[in-house]
Design an enzyme around this catalytic site. Sequence first.
Site, mmCIF file in Angstrom:
data_model
loop_
_atom_site.group_PDB
_atom_site.id
_atom_site.type_symbol
_atom_site.label_atom_id
_atom_site.label_comp_id
_atom_site.label_asym_id
_atom_site.label_seq_id
_atom_site.Cartn_x
_atom_site.Cartn_y
_atom_site.Cartn_z
ATOM 1 N N ARG A 20 40.018 47.649 37.988
ATOM 2 C CA ARG A 20 41.083 48.006 37.044
ATOM 3 C C ARG A 20 42.208 48.772 37.746
ATOM 4 N NH1 ARG A 20 38.140 51.150 32.471
ATOM 5 N NH2 ARG A 20 37.106 51.921 34.319
ATOM 6 N N ASN A 38 37.453 47.071 30.571
ATOM 7 C CA ASN A 38 36.074 46.664 30.856
ATOM 8 C C ASN A 38 35.382 46.278 29.559
ATOM 9 O OD1 ASN A 38 36.185 47.120 33.601
ATOM 10 N ND2 ASN A 38 35.087 49.055 33.540
#
Length: 96
Positions: A20, A38
């Site tokens: 990320r 996520n």
Amino acid sequence: MTKQRLHAIVHGRVQGVSYRFFTKQMADTLDVTGYIYNQPDGTVEVVAEGVPQELERLLTFLYEGSPAAQVERVDFEYTQPTGEYLAFTIRFILLD
């Protein structure tokens, strides 16, 4: 210039490997807006809006990700943008 929306689900070893963080850095460099998140099933969801050329560059990056990531596949589609995002952010699970 006309914008698009990219919606992608990234499969593989993509959680717990700074995926990320690296994706946010790339999105900021490309000046696209949206988010990365996520998912509970181990995948990562990406929603990004921007000009088509920059979204293509982001999509190419999603297949690589962070140095520790092992991307198995990326499911994606392009749709019409909504303009609802002001920046590209990392979303986190909200706990009750």
